[in-house]
Design a protein around this motif. Sequence first.
Motif, short mmCIF file in Angstrom:
data_model
loop_
_atom_site.label_atom_id
_atom_site.label_comp_id
_atom_site.label_asym_id
_atom_site.label_seq_id
_atom_site.Cartn_x
_atom_site.Cartn_y
_atom_site.Cartn_z
N LYS A 43 -7.43 -7.59 4.88
CA LYS A 43 -7.16 -7.12 6.79
C LYS A 43 -8.74 -7.96 6.94
O LYS A 43 -8.40 -7.98 8.08
CB LYS A 43 -7.29 -5.23 6.01
N PHE B 156 -12.33 6.46 -3.98
CA PHE B 156 -11.28 5.67 -5.12
C PHE B 156 -11.60 6.21 -6.18
O PHE B 156 -11.26 6.10 -7.29
CB PHE B 156 -10.52 4.74 -4.66
N TYR C 19 1.14 -1.40 -0.25
CA TYR C 19 0.09 -0.05 -0.01
C TYR C 19 0.52 1.31 -0.15
O TYR C 19 0.45 2.44 -0.76
CB TYR C 19 -1.23 0.48 1.26
N SER D 198 -6.44 -5.63 -1.01
CA SER D 198 -5.51 -4.59 0.38
C SER D 198 -7.01 -4.86 1.29
O SER D 198 -6.88 -5.07 2.40
CB SER D 198 -5.36 -3.43 -0.45
N ARG E 164 1.95 1.60 -3.14
CA ARG E 164 1.52 2.40 -4.65
C ARG E 164 1.24 3.84 -4.26
O ARG E 164 0.67 4.09 -5.05
CB ARG E 164 0.28 1.50 -4.28
N1 URA Z 1 -8.02 1.21 1.46
C1 URA Z 1 -7.01 0.38 1.42
O1 URA Z 1 -6.86 -0.05 2.84
N2 URA Z 1 -6.46 -0.49 0.75
C2 URA Z 1 -6.22 0.47 -0.75
O2 URA Z 1 -5.84 -0.25 -1.31
C3 URA Z 1 -7.67 0.98 -0.77
C4 URA Z 1 -8.43 1.90 0.16
#
Ligand code: URA
Length: 434
Positions: free
Chosen positions: A187, A207, A165, A183, A168
């Motif tokens: 989690k 996003f 992350y 991503s 990125r």
């Molecule tokens: N939140 C995240 O945890 N990962 C992402 O890639 C974008 C938003």
Amino acid sequence: MRTVDIIEKKKLGQELTDEEIAFFIKGYTEGTVPDYQASALAMAVYFQDMSDREISTLTLCMRDSGDTVDLSDIPGIKVDKHSTGGVGDKVTMIVAPIAAACGVPIAKMSGRGLGFTGGTIDKLESIPGLSTAVDNERFFKQVKDMGIAVVGQTGNLCPADKKLYALRDVTATIDSIPMIASSIMSKKLAAGSDRILLDVTTGSGAFMKSTERAMKLAERMVAIGTAAGRKTVAIVTDMNTPLGRCVGNRLEVMEAVDALHGKAETELMEICLTFASNMILLGEKAETIEEAESMVERVISDGSAYKKFRDMVMAQGGDVSYIDDISKLELAPIEYEIKAAKSGYIHNIDALAVGEASMLLGAGRETKDDNIDFGAGIYLEKLVGDYVNEGDTILRLYTSDKSKISNAGRRLEGAIVISENKPEGKSKIIGKVE
Ligand code: URA
């Protein structure tokens, strides 16, 4: 196996095998795959996409790169809720206690804010005394005793995602559907809840800028959750304008407390009712959405939703006098007003501009090591659809540093659109994927 061959294959739009994905994630986590190769692969994925199988494998490899939480000791169906990010998004602080008051155990790990999006952990920590650094033993005990804990992510959850992350973030590869999906879902799966409710935002302050891409992201995340044996539902919501009136940590706590007392704008209440009732359905505490909705209304009006929030704040060390009387929560001392340039109806207050301006005032972080000014932020005196006279205050800016006002003010230029005709009211709920 060579990383360069994996990059070449993805560059040409070919599907990677499970072994290749596992090799890359293991190598990148351990440091044998360097950042420059990981960047190249991230960019290849950005342009060439991934199949559902590749995304699922990537998610599971990232989930297994560190610790996973086993919540099976806690009785009941644990439901997690996650937003892909927004401006003024205080929904977790409202719906988690509502769902808990309806009997759904909430054992939630949340994140901090970065850039224009806020994070629940920062918002909660703006309540004096409250800590979200809760060790596992206390976390489990709190959920068992009172049915709710919202804490920071433990140190070693999904280290592969943490590294990827950050990479990125500086290689312009955040807004890639396969990478956002893996991503977030890695989690969520590592955090152990049985069922997952996702808020997939779309619009300028999200996003995903288009509804089409947001629906695609929602479908992919639901597919990953389902394939991993966790029932997952996604609701796509509009984030072209900020959610509610408050943006900034303490301001959002105030608005969340008001909402828990049933006092919030229609639009914020609609979102909270939708998310809370879907959590209750996922937690099997109601059989129909109508039944769940009436439970939500009941726990708000009888005060038990607020009491859950208050109990959680107290258990995590927070001084509840600040939420019992939100006027005690101190805002940043310097105020500046953005006024209407002409008379008419407000058609737009751009979420991205407000989110970035709020960050520039000190409410958010530009880099992950920045400090936050909990009292900074923006209050929307007027909302989309309101009529304003020239010179009326539309936004009230709060900061502790006078020098930050000019940048924030510049960022807000052009963010407010006023025109003669009254805009049509639109729901913030766009779609549902299950
Ligand atoms: N939140 C995240 O945890 N990962 C992402 O890639 C974008 C938003």
